[in-house]
Design a protein around this motif. Structure first.
Motif, PDB file in Angstrom:
ATOM      1  N   SER A  92       0.829  -1.210   0.000  1.00 16.13           N
ATOM      2  CA  SER A  92       0.000   0.000   0.000  1.00 16.13           C
ATOM      3  C   SER A  92       0.859   1.254   0.000  1.00 16.13           C
ATOM      4  N   ALA A 112      -5.397  -0.211   5.141  1.00 21.23           N
ATOM      5  CA  ALA A 112      -5.062  -0.080   3.717  1.00 21.23           C
ATOM      6  C   ALA A 112      -5.128  -1.452   3.043  1.00 21.23           C
ATOM      7  N   ASN A 116      -7.478  -2.700   0.017  1.00 17.75           N
ATOM      8  CA  ASN A 116      -6.992  -3.347  -1.209  1.00 17.75           C
ATOM      9  C   ASN A 116      -7.847  -4.571  -1.538  1.00 17.75           C
ATOM     10  N   ALA A 325       0.714  -1.564  -4.660  1.00 14.25           N
ATOM     11  CA  ALA A 325       0.169  -0.235  -4.364  1.00 14.25           C
ATOM     12  C   ALA A 325      -0.083   0.516  -5.663  1.00 14.25           C
ATOM     13  N   HIS A 328      -4.082  -2.194  -7.166  1.00 15.79           N
ATOM     14  CA  HIS A 328      -5.165  -3.005  -6.607  1.00 15.79           C
ATOM     15  C   HIS A 328      -6.484  -2.465  -7.139  1.00 15.79           C
TER      16      HIS A 328
END
Ligand SMILES: [Zn+2]
Length: 409
Positions: A92, A112, A116, A325, A328
């Motif tokens: 992330s 995070a 995702n 990151a 996603h």
């Protein structure tokens, strides 16, 4: 006082847990009927004007006369939920907007990672294989319990990273593999080479043999990050699947066919993602400013390799986006690059993320097909991906294990 507090708190948690899981658990006896005009069955076939009947978490029959209809998906393209064989689900950006990698364990990082998982599911991916972080384990388990929405996750826990001269002995490598199994790994991830620019072997043939041999003994599949000569070394070591693969020769790929080894190449999403999120990666560990010009330069090598792989008869190609990151929830862009840019057949691209993807995961009789007895992982696209591959961006319905998570036609 403390005991009472703890007692009532855990009672609350239990009630909350039950509520949450019943919200995300399929109703066992209730029949759900989904009507469709076009169903891609996941194996390359197309069913017309029929109904999919779901009970509990499974498809129980395909029956054009089933009634009453609960979800009318006529006019859409219905297919099995996609499977992404290669993501990094916990990777992330941090609170400062910068690349934070896969290793964060702060509340921010945990949220995070859950986010995702959510965007991945909303994008039509009902199963993902996450390769490279023990932080995947609690997320996998929370989703499996039904306490968080997300795709079914298979994970490698901690990867085996080849370090050239500083490598451990074959015995130590075997012990490392056993440790991952004990930690709950579903598969083993191995880094056997550097990158397109530095493709040298980071594990010797003997060390790779030890890793893949031990995993096989424990019933675990092995996914090997490999370029150039590492591809052949992984195949000779009896590993299950090659990740990436550029600079492998046609002969190496033909050996993969002979040995039944899966290939998981990337046409473009992962590299494109680094470029469009350059400001978020630049200056973080592993991403010095000068790396971005190199990334731009090596993109053609990935496309060329994908096209090379398509020409090898019988090569088993699986869908893996390498989502991290920034990518996603955009996993399906990889389909577009494979089909539009590299000439992949759109039906083959769908199958690579359905029945073929399931087979590569060892779940070929459970997911990836729309047929009686399979998990009710069903998505619908507004458009026909066989005619216009950008339809993969328009996921309007998502059911996973009999539970509807999205219905926004
Ligand atoms: Zn990766």
């Amino acid at each position: 006082m403390l005991t009472i507090k703890t007692g009532s708190c855990s009672l609350l948690l239990i009630i909350f847990g039950v509520l949450i899981s019943s919200a995300q658990a399929p109703q066992q006896n209730k029949q759900i009927v989904i009507a469709a005009t076009t169903v891609l069955d996941g194996k390359g076939g197309v069913l017309r004007n029929t109904c999919i009947v779901v009970e509990g978490s499974r498809i129980v029959r395909i029956d054009p006369n089933a009634a009453p209809v609960n979800y009318d998906l006529r006019g859409l393209t219905v297919l099995p939920g996609w499977i992404d064989a290669h993501v990094h689900i916990t990777w992330s950006f941090g609170p400062d907007g910068k690349n934070a990698g896969v290793g964060g364990t702060t509340p921010y990082a945990n949220h995070a990672a859950a986010a995702n998982a959510w965007v991945t599911l909303m994008a039509g991916f009902t199963t993902v294989q996450s390769v490279g972080s023990p932080n995947d384990l609690p997320l996998r388990d929370a989703i499996a319990r039904g306490s968080l929405p997300g795709p079914r996750i298979l994970t490698s826990a901690e990867p085996l990273i080849g370090r050239g001269e500083q490598n451990h002995t074959p015995d130590e490598i075997r012990a490392f593999i056993r440790k991952q199994k004990e930690a709950g790994a579903d598969l083993i991830k191995i880094f056997a080479a550097g990158s397109v620019r530095r493709p040298q072997l980071l594990l010797s043939q003997e060390q790779l043999n030890a890793a893949c041999g031990e995993a096989k003994k424990l019933g675990l599949r092995t996914l090997v990050h490999a370029y150039k000569g590492a591809v052949r070394a992984a195949v000779l070591a009896g590993c299950t699947q090659v990740e990436h693969g550029p600079l492998a020769t046609d002969d190496d790929l033909r050996l993969m066919v002979q040995k039944g080894v899966w290939l998981d190449p990337q046409a473009g999403l992962v590299m494109e993602n680094y470029l469009i999120n350059k400001d978020k990666f630049a200056g973080t560990p592993g991403y010095p400013e000068e790396v971005f010009a190199m990334i731009k330069e090596i993109i053609p090598a990935y496309h060329d390799f994908f096209k090379q792989a398509l020409k090898i008869p019988g090569l088993k190609i699986v869908f893996g986006s390498d989502a991290l990151a920034g990518s996603h929830g955009r996993n399906a862009e990889e389909f577009i690059m494979r089909v539009r840019d590299d000439g992949a057949d759109p039906m083959a691209a769908m199958v690579s993320a359905n029945a073929a993807g399931a087979e590569a995961l060892g779940l070929g009789n459970q997911i990836g097909s729309i047929a009686s007895g399979f998990e009710a992982d069903i998505i619908a696209l507004d458009g026909d991906p066989l005619k216009d591959i950008t339809a993969v961006r328009r996921v309007v319905f998502v059911m996973k294990g009999g539970v509807v998570y999205k219905n926004v036609r």
